[in-house]
Design an enzyme around this catalytic site. Structure first.
Site, PDB file in Angstrom:
ATOM      1  N   ARG A 183       0.821  -1.202   0.000  1.00 53.20           N
ATOM      2  CA  ARG A 183       0.000   0.000   0.000  1.00 53.20           C
ATOM      3  C   ARG A 183       0.862   1.262   0.000  1.00 53.20           C
ATOM      4  O   ARG A 183       0.545   2.237  -0.658  1.00 53.20           O
ATOM      5  CB  ARG A 183      -0.938   0.004   1.216  1.00 53.20           C
ATOM      6  CG  ARG A 183      -1.897   1.141   1.177  1.00 53.20           C
ATOM      7  CD  ARG A 183      -2.959   1.212   2.294  1.00 53.20           C
ATOM      8  NE  ARG A 183      -3.005   0.168   3.259  1.00 53.20           N
ATOM      9  CZ  ARG A 183      -3.973  -0.754   3.334  1.00 53.20           C
ATOM     10  NH1 ARG A 183      -4.954  -0.758   2.463  1.00 53.20           N
ATOM     11  NH2 ARG A 183      -3.946  -1.654   4.280  1.00 53.20           N
ATOM     12  N   TYR A 184       1.943   1.244   0.765  1.00 58.16           N
ATOM     13  CA  TYR A 184       2.840   2.393   0.862  1.00 58.16           C
ATOM     14  C   TYR A 184       4.093   2.068   0.058  1.00 58.16           C
ATOM     15  O   TYR A 184       4.589   0.936   0.123  1.00 58.16           O
ATOM     16  CB  TYR A 184       3.224   2.645   2.320  1.00 58.16           C
ATOM     17  CG  TYR A 184       2.046   2.804   3.248  1.00 58.16           C
ATOM     18  CD1 TYR A 184       1.251   3.939   3.197  1.00 58.16           C
ATOM     19  CD2 TYR A 184       1.722   1.806   4.173  1.00 58.16           C
ATOM     20  CE1 TYR A 184       0.166   4.082   4.048  1.00 58.16           C
ATOM     21  CE2 TYR A 184       0.639   1.947   5.030  1.00 58.16           C
ATOM     22  CZ  TYR A 184      -0.134   3.091   4.968  1.00 58.16           C
ATOM     23  OH  TYR A 184      -1.206   3.234   5.805  1.00 58.16           O
ATOM     24  N   ARG A 190       7.273   0.182   1.907  1.00 62.09           N
ATOM     25  CA  ARG A 190       7.157  -0.982   2.787  1.00 62.09           C
ATOM     26  C   ARG A 190       6.043  -1.914   2.331  1.00 62.09           C
ATOM     27  O   ARG A 190       5.028  -1.450   1.801  1.00 62.09           O
ATOM     28  CB  ARG A 190       6.963  -0.569   4.249  1.00 62.09           C
ATOM     29  CG  ARG A 190       5.814   0.383   4.501  1.00 62.09           C
ATOM     30  CD  ARG A 190       6.142   1.230   5.742  1.00 62.09           C
ATOM     31  NE  ARG A 190       5.031   1.999   6.256  1.00 62.09           N
ATOM     32  CZ  ARG A 190       4.686   3.207   5.791  1.00 62.09           C
ATOM     33  NH1 ARG A 190       5.305   3.730   4.773  1.00 62.09           N
ATOM     34  NH2 ARG A 190       3.682   3.863   6.345  1.00 62.09           N
ATOM     35  N   CYS A 215      -2.284 -18.459  14.316  1.00 62.73           N
ATOM     36  CA  CYS A 215      -1.956 -17.675  15.510  1.00 62.73           C
ATOM     37  C   CYS A 215      -2.016 -18.592  16.729  1.00 62.73           C
ATOM     38  O   CYS A 215      -2.614 -19.665  16.681  1.00 62.73           O
ATOM     39  CB  CYS A 215      -2.955 -16.541  15.718  1.00 62.73           C
ATOM     40  SG  CYS A 215      -3.050 -15.397  14.342  1.00 62.73           S
ATOM     41  N   CYS A 240      -8.185 -13.804  18.391  1.00 63.76           N
ATOM     42  CA  CYS A 240      -8.812 -12.701  19.109  1.00 63.76           C
ATOM     43  C   CYS A 240     -10.192 -12.458  18.520  1.00 63.76           C
ATOM     44  O   CYS A 240     -10.353 -12.460  17.296  1.00 63.76           O
ATOM     45  CB  CYS A 240      -7.944 -11.455  18.982  1.00 63.76           C
ATOM     46  SG  CYS A 240      -6.211 -11.800  19.380  1.00 63.76           S
ATOM     47  N   CYS A 249     -10.436  -9.605  15.835  1.00 67.16           N
ATOM     48  CA  CYS A 249      -9.378  -9.527  14.823  1.00 67.16           C
ATOM     49  C   CYS A 249      -9.902  -9.005  13.486  1.00 67.16           C
ATOM     50  O   CYS A 249     -10.925  -9.481  12.995  1.00 67.16           O
ATOM     51  CB  CYS A 249      -8.779 -10.906  14.608  1.00 67.16           C
ATOM     52  SG  CYS A 249      -7.525 -10.931  13.308  1.00 67.16           S
ATOM     53  N   ARG A 272      -8.597  -9.596  10.737  1.00 71.64           N
ATOM     54  CA  ARG A 272      -8.407 -10.652   9.734  1.00 71.64           C
ATOM     55  C   ARG A 272      -9.136 -11.927  10.148  1.00 71.64           C
ATOM     56  O   ARG A 272      -8.765 -13.020   9.762  1.00 71.64           O
ATOM     57  CB  ARG A 272      -6.915 -10.983   9.591  1.00 71.64           C
ATOM     58  CG  ARG A 272      -6.091  -9.846   9.069  1.00 71.64           C
ATOM     59  CD  ARG A 272      -4.761 -10.370   8.517  1.00 71.64           C
ATOM     60  NE  ARG A 272      -3.909  -9.264   8.132  1.00 71.64           N
ATOM     61  CZ  ARG A 272      -2.905  -8.810   8.870  1.00 71.64           C
ATOM     62  NH1 ARG A 272      -2.587  -9.376  10.007  1.00 71.64           N
ATOM     63  NH2 ARG A 272      -2.191  -7.790   8.455  1.00 71.64           N
ATOM     64  N   ASP A 297     -11.418  -1.876  14.039  1.00 73.30           N
ATOM     65  CA  ASP A 297     -11.822  -1.960  12.635  1.00 73.30           C
ATOM     66  C   ASP A 297     -13.220  -2.565  12.476  1.00 73.30           C
ATOM     67  O   ASP A 297     -13.728  -3.229  13.378  1.00 73.30           O
ATOM     68  CB  ASP A 297     -10.817  -2.816  11.843  1.00 73.30           C
ATOM     69  CG  ASP A 297      -9.472  -2.123  11.712  1.00 73.30           C
ATOM     70  OD1 ASP A 297      -9.466  -0.913  11.388  1.00 73.30           O
ATOM     71  OD2 ASP A 297      -8.442  -2.784  11.930  1.00 73.30           O
ATOM     72  N   ASP A 307      -7.621   2.855  10.582  1.00 74.34           N
ATOM     73  CA  ASP A 307      -7.354   2.336   9.245  1.00 74.34           C
ATOM     74  C   ASP A 307      -8.600   2.640   8.428  1.00 74.34           C
ATOM     75  O   ASP A 307      -9.673   2.080   8.690  1.00 74.34           O
ATOM     76  CB  ASP A 307      -7.074   0.827   9.286  1.00 74.34           C
ATOM     77  CG  ASP A 307      -5.679   0.518   8.799  1.00 74.34           C
ATOM     78  OD1 ASP A 307      -5.357   0.881   7.650  1.00 74.34           O
ATOM     79  OD2 ASP A 307      -4.907  -0.062   9.578  1.00 74.34           O
ATOM     80  N   LYS A 350      -3.711   4.355   7.066  1.00 66.89           N
ATOM     81  CA  LYS A 350      -3.962   4.796   8.437  1.00 66.89           C
ATOM     82  C   LYS A 350      -3.998   6.316   8.499  1.00 66.89           C
ATOM     83  O   LYS A 350      -3.277   6.985   7.770  1.00 66.89           O
ATOM     84  CB  LYS A 350      -2.841   4.300   9.345  1.00 66.89           C
ATOM     85  CG  LYS A 350      -2.811   2.799   9.488  1.00 66.89           C
ATOM     86  CD  LYS A 350      -1.656   2.386  10.390  1.00 66.89           C
ATOM     87  CE  LYS A 350      -1.435   0.891  10.337  1.00 66.89           C
ATOM     88  NZ  LYS A 350      -1.047   0.396   9.007  1.00 66.89           N
TER      89      LYS A 350
END
Ligand SMILES: *Cc1c(COP(=O)(O)O)cnc(C)c1O
Ligand code: SF4
Length: 343
Positions: free
Chosen positions: A85-86, A89, A98, A102, A105, A107, A265, A302, A309
């Site tokens: 996206r940037y 990076r 994981c 959570c 989450c 995702r 999110d 986000d 962000k």
């Protein structure tokens, strides 16, 4: 150490779920995976921890604004596992696994669905990075990169470190708090490298910083790993200046610089966790009065859809009407965001 708990039957057997709710909870975990690590199982008497990991029937309430890809990663994926996206990076999702799943989450639709990124996809991602000199930083996420074996993670880091234009290696992980035993001598050795390793640790509540977690942070520090934290602002878990002050002070004492506090999110079935932006800003204003700059993270949103962000500061986010926000992304583009009604 005992095994992770992964089914509603496991929770019922341990007295952590009401048998009368088992059927509804099974519908929840058919959709959004369950996994509770032994370390977090032991810390569960803390309400702030239980709410993050134990499924609830209200996760089946999906609101119209909630999305399967809340921050728009798919539109920015040049190859499987990569998000670019940037310009300078990229994110590389090396595994979908994981140590905990959570309940909030962003995702949650994909974590745990598949395992480790297949070698052909990893090779394609590394070829893209090697062919794109503008990329200076690779961010390993997932899933959780520290759920890989030390050998496998070390091999990925070796291949990244060999790309000349990469300046830093970043890892986003919850393992130092939820499964600190994974940071054994082999894992620490895999992280002690020539190029800088920046580790961003996901932690939301001071009760996650058990003595075992703090000892793991000390081992990471001795290996020269630079440590930062990211937290998610969660209603009923940490939407309180006192709780966050305790968390951020404890992180700093353990050599971790608080980096981001994320507004929650719009992931599916998470509305009970969401605060309003105004509530988040009021907490940040109070924290600013209490904490040093070193202990204070940036409160960020986000932007849904993929614009990246934005810091929720008065300059970048303006409340046009109650709950209706205009936020300005890094390119100067304005976006509208509405605080959703709660479940
Ligand atoms: C959050 C994010 C990053 C990292 O951003 P920083 O502000 O550098 O922490 C990189 N790529 C994507 C796609 C992201 O969502
Ligand atoms: S550890 Fe991170 S990626 Fe994994 S479920 Fe929790 S928030 Fe999601």
């Amino acid at each position: 150490m005992s095994a992770a708990l992964t089914t509603i039957a496991d929770l019922v057997a341990e007295g952590l779920a009401d048998p009368a709710e088992a059927e509804a909870l099974t519908r929840v975990t058919d959709r959004f995976r369950l996994r509770l690590s032994p370390t977090m199982r032991a810390a569960l008497p803390s309400g702030g921890i239980a709410a993050q990991f134990l499924p609830q029937p209200r996760e089946l309430t999906i609101r119209p604004e909630e999305r399967t890809d809340p921050i728009g990663d798919r539109a920015f994926s040049p190859a499987p596992g990569l998000t670019h996206r940037y310009p300078d990076r990229v994110i590389l999702a090396v595994t979908q696994v994981c140590e905990v799943y959570c309940r909030f989450c962003f995702r949650r639709e994909t974590v745990g669905a598949t395992g480790i990124l297949p070698e052909a996809d990893l090779a394609a991602a590394l070829a893209y990075i090697a062919a794109t000199p503008a990329i200076r930083e690779v961010i390993l996420t997932g899933g959780d990169p520290l759920s890989l074996s030390a050998r496998r993670l070390g091999a990925v880091l070796d291949r990244l470190e060999a790309i000349p234009h990469l300046e830093t290696l970043r890892i986003h992980s919850r393992v130092p708090v939820v499964a600190p035993e994974r940071l054994d001598a082999a894992m620490i050795a895999a992280l002690d490298r020539e190029k800088p390793v920046h580790l961003v640790i996901h932690t939301n509540h001071p009760d996650e910083l058990t003595p075992e977690a703090c000892a793991a942070l000390r081992r990471l520090n001795r290996a020269g790993v630079a440590m930062f934290s990211q937290s998610v602002l969660l209603r009923g878990v940490n939407d309180d200046a006192g709780v966050l002050e305790t968390l951020f002070r404890a992180l700093l004492r353990n050599r971790v610089k608080p980096y981001y506090l994320h507004h929650c999110d719009l992931a599916e079935g998470t509305s009970h966790f969401r605060t309003t932006i105004a509530e988040g800003r009021a907490i940040m204003a109070e924290l600013k009065r209490r904490l040093s700059g070193l202990a204070l993270p940036a409160y960020v949103l986000d932007i849904p859809g993929g614009a990246g962000k934005v810091a929720l500061t008065p300059g970048m986010a303006e409340e046009l009407a109650p709950g209706a926000w205009r936020v300005t992304d890094r390119l100067g583009q304005a976006h509208l965001y509405h605080d959703p009604d709660r479940a």
